[in-house]
Scaffold this motif. Structure first.
Motif, short mmCIF file in Angstrom:
data_model
loop_
_atom_site.label_atom_id
_atom_site.label_comp_id
_atom_site.label_asym_id
_atom_site.label_seq_id
_atom_site.Cartn_x
_atom_site.Cartn_y
_atom_site.Cartn_z
N ARG A 148 -3.44 2.95 -3.01
CA ARG A 148 -4.38 1.97 -2.47
C ARG A 148 -4.03 1.61 -1.04
NH1 ARG A 148 -5.72 -4.16 -4.71
NH2 ARG A 148 -7.79 -4.29 -3.77
N LEU A 149 -2.75 1.54 -0.75
CA LEU A 149 -2.31 1.23 0.60
C LEU A 149 -2.73 2.33 1.57
CD1 LEU A 149 -0.76 -0.75 2.35
CD2 LEU A 149 1.35 0.42 1.70
N VAL B 191 2.75 2.74 7.54
CA VAL B 191 2.78 1.85 6.38
C VAL B 191 3.30 2.66 5.20
CG1 VAL B 191 1.49 0.26 4.93
CG2 VAL B 191 0.76 0.63 7.28
N GLY B 192 4.54 2.39 4.79
CA GLY B 192 5.13 3.16 3.71
C GLY B 192 5.16 4.63 4.07
N HIS C 180 -6.64 4.09 5.98
CA HIS C 180 -7.67 4.98 6.54
C HIS C 180 -9.08 4.47 6.26
CE1 HIS C 180 -4.80 7.99 7.84
NE2 HIS C 180 -4.19 7.86 6.68
N GLU C 181 -9.19 3.21 5.82
CA GLU C 181 -10.48 2.53 5.63
C GLU C 181 -11.39 3.28 4.66
OE1 GLU C 181 -11.90 0.43 9.46
OE2 GLU C 181 -10.84 2.21 10.20
N LEU C 182 -10.81 3.75 3.56
CA LEU C 182 -11.58 4.46 2.54
C LEU C 182 -11.85 3.52 1.37
CD1 LEU C 182 -9.54 7.77 2.62
CD2 LEU C 182 -11.85 7.45 3.50
N PRO C 183 -13.12 3.26 1.03
CA PRO C 183 -13.44 2.29 -0.02
C PRO C 183 -13.18 2.83 -1.42
CG PRO C 183 -15.45 3.26 0.86
CD PRO C 183 -14.32 3.80 1.69
N LEU C 184 -12.66 1.98 -2.27
CA LEU C 184 -12.34 2.31 -3.65
C LEU C 184 -13.41 1.73 -4.55
CD1 LEU C 184 -10.16 3.43 -5.63
CD2 LEU C 184 -9.08 1.17 -5.52
N PRO D 89 -6.80 -5.08 7.25
CA PRO D 89 -6.50 -5.29 5.83
C PRO D 89 -5.62 -4.16 5.27
CG PRO D 89 -8.84 -5.59 6.28
CD PRO D 89 -8.24 -4.96 7.50
N LEU D 90 -4.48 -4.54 4.69
CA LEU D 90 -3.56 -3.58 4.10
C LEU D 90 -3.03 -4.16 2.79
CD1 LEU D 90 -1.54 -2.57 7.31
CD2 LEU D 90 -3.32 -1.21 6.18
N PRO D 91 -3.86 -4.19 1.76
CA PRO D 91 -3.45 -4.82 0.50
C PRO D 91 -2.21 -4.15 -0.09
CG PRO D 91 -5.44 -3.51 0.20
CD PRO D 91 -5.20 -3.60 1.67
#
Length: 393
Positions: free
Chosen positions: A218-219, A350-351, A224-228, A328-330
């Motif tokens: 999810r991170l 990020v990771g 990369h701003e890809l919707p889930l 946003p980086l949940p």
């Protein structure tokens, strides 16, 4: 046309869920396409050799795609290769390189756009490979712009004259033409991946390792701003078994499901029952869709995608004299973050994931003055550079 990209940890049943998703759409009367690069053609076994009305299946031959592309590049670069005395490669001696499968699948995704289907379901590789592949078109376009800047192509009108003076062919023109063609193809793929109608569906067999893998996935998607649009918990065992072993396994799964529901709050979480065997044939896929007791199907209606949130710039010049870029980086942690400003770009780690993002125009005239990670969002503060910021009178 909607595009659903199905991925998840290895062995989670991604191909099964992708086939069930496409079949469910066909059962609703939509025209669906299932796109896969699976080498063993598992979709043929899943469908039992059937081709339900409204469902098309395309298996991408990544080896053939690699050979065709490399031979075409060799033909276009023939002049340069001849000047260097290079030996030509034959199709029979070419073996695809790592990453060729993802590139072939992405190209096939682009070619399906406008093909008359209501839904395209893409059976992607395991999640880390998928995220890297989905980010690849943008990265390659950046490399092309750095190596062959478009603004320098204006000079190519002089190259025929230089070729006559030098007495040898000038390969630069062909090089720029090839780069422009690649850029156009990559832009078309990038447009499909980033379209509002394209979403990602994560699949995992519930367990402690799966929760950790999906959290990381999810991170990467958010970066990369890809919707889930959904999380699919696959092979869920029934509860209440009198067998101690099965009861313990089911208990572990239920704990993982609870953790997934908390971790992905707001994202639809669907449970797919374990049939006690690998599904085979459309009837057993229907059982996955409808459930063993015939209740309403998991994919009866497609849910709304849950995007991580837009990357936006907040104007706080009047209050604090800064602009704030919200990313946003949940699920991100401070010890996972790396942030470097380089010219007009931001290098963000990020990771295990990395992205090089171009700064919005207003932020290019500012300096970074701080950053904070709070409530699942990275907020970067930018202070206007007085030497670059427009002056008011």
């Amino acid at each position: 046309m909607r595009t659903v990209l199905v991925t998840g940890p290895g062995g989670a049943g991604r191909t099964t869920v992708a086939a069930a998703t496409a079949l469910a759409a066909a059962r609703r009367g939509e025209r669906a396409l299932l796109l896969t690069a699976d080498r063993e053609d598992a979709t043929a076994r899943l469908l039992g050799g059937e081709r339900p009305p409204g469902l098309d299946v395309v298996r991408v031959d990544s080896g053939a795609h690699f050979r065709d592309e490399l031979l075409a590049l060799q033909d276009r670069a023939g002049t340069v290769l001849d000047l260097l005395g290079a030996g030509r490669l034959d199709a029979e001696e070419l073996t695809e390189l790592p990453g060729a499968e993802q590139l072939a699948l992405l190209r096939a995704v682009r070619e399906t756009a406008g093909g008359g289907h209501d839904l395209v379901v893409v059976d992607l590789p395991p999640v880390h490979q998928s995220i890297a592949a989905l980010a690849l078109p943008g990265q390659l376009r950046r490399y092309l712009r750095r190596l062959l800047p478009p603004e320098r192509q204006a000079a190519r009108s002089l190259r025929p004259v230089l070729a006559q003076l030098a007495g040898v062919p000038m390969p630069a023109r062909r090089l720029y033409e090839t780069a422009a063609r690649w850029d156009a193809e990559l832009a078309a793929v990038e447009a499909v991946v980033s379209a509002p109608s394209t979403t990602v569906r994560l699949v995992a067999e519930p367990g402690e390792a799966a929760v950790a893998a999906l959290r990381t996935a999810r991170l990467g998607l958010a970066l990369h701003e890809l919707p889930l649009d959904a999380v699919i918990a696959n092979r869920v065992l029934p509860t209440g078994s009198s067998d101690r072993f099965l009861s313990a396994l089911s208990g572990h799964q239920q704990c993982a499901l609870k953790e997934l529901a908390e971790e992905f709050d707001g994202v639809p979480l669907h449970e797919v029952p374990h049939l006690g065997r690998d599904p085979r044939g459309t009837e057993e896929l229907d059982e996955l869709i409808d459930g063993p007791t015939g209740e309403s199907g998991l994919w009866a209606e497609d849910g709304e995608a849950v995007p991580p949130g837009p990357w936006r710039v907040e104007d706080r010049l009047a209050e604090d004299g800064v602009l704030v870029w919200h990313l946003p980086l949940p699920g991100a942690r401070k010890d996972q973050l790396g942030l470097v400003r380089r010219g007009d770009e931001l290098l963000l780690t990020v990771g295990p994931f990395r992205r090089i993002a171009t700064l919005p125009s207003a932020l290019r005239r500012c300096t970074v003055s701080g950053a904070a990670l709070t409530d699942g969002a990275l907020r970067i503060r930018f202070t206007p550079d007085p030497d670059l910021w427009p002056r008011t009178h």
